[in-house]
Design an enzyme around this catalytic site. Structure first.
Site, PDB file in Angstrom:
ATOM      1  N   HIS A 122      48.070  26.531  40.954  1.00 53.87           N
ATOM      2  CA  HIS A 122      49.208  27.442  41.104  1.00 53.87           C
ATOM      3  C   HIS A 122      49.717  27.493  42.538  1.00 53.87           C
ATOM      4  CE1 HIS A 122      49.373  29.306  37.066  1.00 53.87           C
ATOM      5  NE2 HIS A 122      48.100  28.973  37.026  1.00 53.87           N
ATOM      6  N   SER A 154      45.550  32.837  39.337  1.00 54.18           N
ATOM      7  CA  SER A 154      46.705  32.850  38.442  1.00 54.18           C
ATOM      8  C   SER A 154      46.938  34.174  37.735  1.00 54.18           C
ATOM      9  CB  SER A 154      46.566  31.743  37.398  1.00 54.18           C
ATOM     10  OG  SER A 154      45.408  31.937  36.597  1.00 54.18           O
ATOM     11  N   LYS A 180      52.746  22.329  36.434  1.00 55.10           N
ATOM     12  CA  LYS A 180      53.299  23.652  36.757  1.00 55.10           C
ATOM     13  C   LYS A 180      54.524  23.485  37.652  1.00 55.10           C
ATOM     14  CE  LYS A 180      49.103  26.241  35.777  1.00 55.10           C
ATOM     15  NZ  LYS A 180      48.365  25.155  35.086  1.00 55.10           N
TER      16      LYS A 180
END
Length: 396
Positions: A213, A185, A243
């Protein structure tokens, strides 16, 4: 208040502020979209993990409202008592289909997943090989397990092979796991999962990929394991629902036996109240959108590539990112925070990332373009980056 505690807090807070390591929190006045309002000012938002713009999606909001009206605002209990609603079961079936596994289990957050799954599978008789740049939740999950943690040089397959050989042939451990982020990330690079799988097969390593991610971003939205076509080779796929998915929670996907074990041995599942139905319904809607079309995924990558190219042409050091995550590496901590502050004053919200999140001297402003950004927003952001970069001597 205890005098000892007060002295400890004052001394250490002052030290953090003096070193440029104290993080100021800026409350957002409204939704976390491509433009946000802070202290009454509109700012182009380049700090959100809302990759696909789904956190503010109207369809998902309606699903959440309808499910809340049906089930209530909370699940009412932990999953193992009577907090498992039929909608939890439906979500986990959909997650397994999404990740290409036999089964899946949902948790209250991605952080909880790593605390839960690692410590449920590994113990003090085992060893964990861990990439040195793994997320803090992985580090904490490894510590909680009691296993011997062996740090592996970042993305270094030779180092992984050597340490896997040493650990498995030592006779000291019952099980050995290798754990890695799917997408890192802070730098935006992708794990070398084919190399990992090759070594894992050679030494019978348990493989664990934290794809927080990657889910919704890589593999046409299905994640980093799917990106490499390794769904049958990775033992544990972990991901977050907060996310790219745009809601909240986390999951672990794998074999039915693995999920059965996590349901009886992972402590956050056993001792923390289940996710509320509104969040589950929105999550299921998000998964349906990602599975039905790559439109949002493609727009995310288009915007990410556009911003990368623009920052690179201006002369910024954007590192080795292979994903829309785009760091501008500044270096010194105080300069990094000053750079971020000036961006905000000019109209761009891009948060500074400094030690301990990244190594000292590697401070950066991390940019997170999303599918919801327009080209005009990105052009405006690039113009501000150029102005502030030249003003502070970061670019010439």
């Amino acid at each position: 208040m205890s005098k000892i505690l007060d002295a400890f807090l004052q001394e250490n807070l002052k030290e953090l502020r003096d070193q440029g390591l104290y993080n100021e929190i800026d409350p957002i006045e409204g939704p976390n979209g491509p433009v946000i309002k802070i202290k009454g000012k509109d700012l182009i938002n380049l700090s959100s993990n809302n990759y696909l713009g789904l956190a503010t999606d109207e369809d998902l909001k309606k699903l959440a409202i309808d499910a809340t009206n049906k089930y209530g605002v909370g699940a009412g209990a932990v999953r193992t008592i009577n907090g498992t609603l039929d909608i939890h079961v439906a979500l986990e079936k959909k997650l397994a289909e999404f990740k290409g596994t036999e089964a899946a289990i949902s948790y209250q957050s991605g952080f909880n997943c790593n605390m839960a799954a690692i410590s449920a599978v590994m113990n003090k008789k085992d060893a964990i090989l861990s990439d040195e740049l793994n997320h803090a939740s992985i580090i904490d999950g490894c510590r909680l397990s009691g296993a011997k943690v062996i740090r592996v040089n970042h993305q270094d397959m030779d180092d992984l092979r050597a340490k896997a050989k040493e650990a498995t042939e030592s006779g000291l451990y019952e099980k050995v796991m290798y754990i890695t982020d799917g997408v890192f990330s802070m730098d935006g690079n992708i794990a070398n999962l084919p190399g990992v799988v090759e070594i894992a097969k050679e030494f019978d390593l348990i493989t664990y990929v934290d794809d927080a991610h990657g889910s919704g971003v890589t593999g046409k939205g299905k994640g980093t394991v799917k990106h490499f076509g390794l769904e049958k080779e990775i033992d544990l796929q972990m991901g977050t629902l907060s996310k790219a998915i745009g809601v909240v929670g986390g999951y672990v996907a794998g074999t039915q036996a693995l999920i059965d074990w996590l349901k009886v041995r992972s402590r956050p599942f056993l001792f923390s109240t289940a996710l509320p139905a509104g969040d589950i319904a929105a999550t299921m809607g998000a998964l349906d959108k990602i599975s039905a079309s790559t439109e949002l995924h493609d727009k995310l990558w288009e915007n990410g590539n556009y911003l990368k190219e623009g920052l690179s042409k201006l002369g910024f050091d954007i590192g080795v990112s292979e994903t829309p995550i785009t760091p501008c590496i500044i270096g010194e901590e105080k300069l990094t925070q000053q750079f971020s502050k000036r961006l905000a004053e000019e109209g761009v919200y891009a948060k500074s990332i400094v030690f301990p999140t990244v190594a000292k001297g590697k401070g950066r402003v991390r940019n997170m373009p999303t599918a919801a950004h327009t080209k005009q927003m990105l052009d405006d952001a690039l113009a501000i980056y150029e102005k502030v970069g030249k003003e502070l001597g970061v670019i010439s």
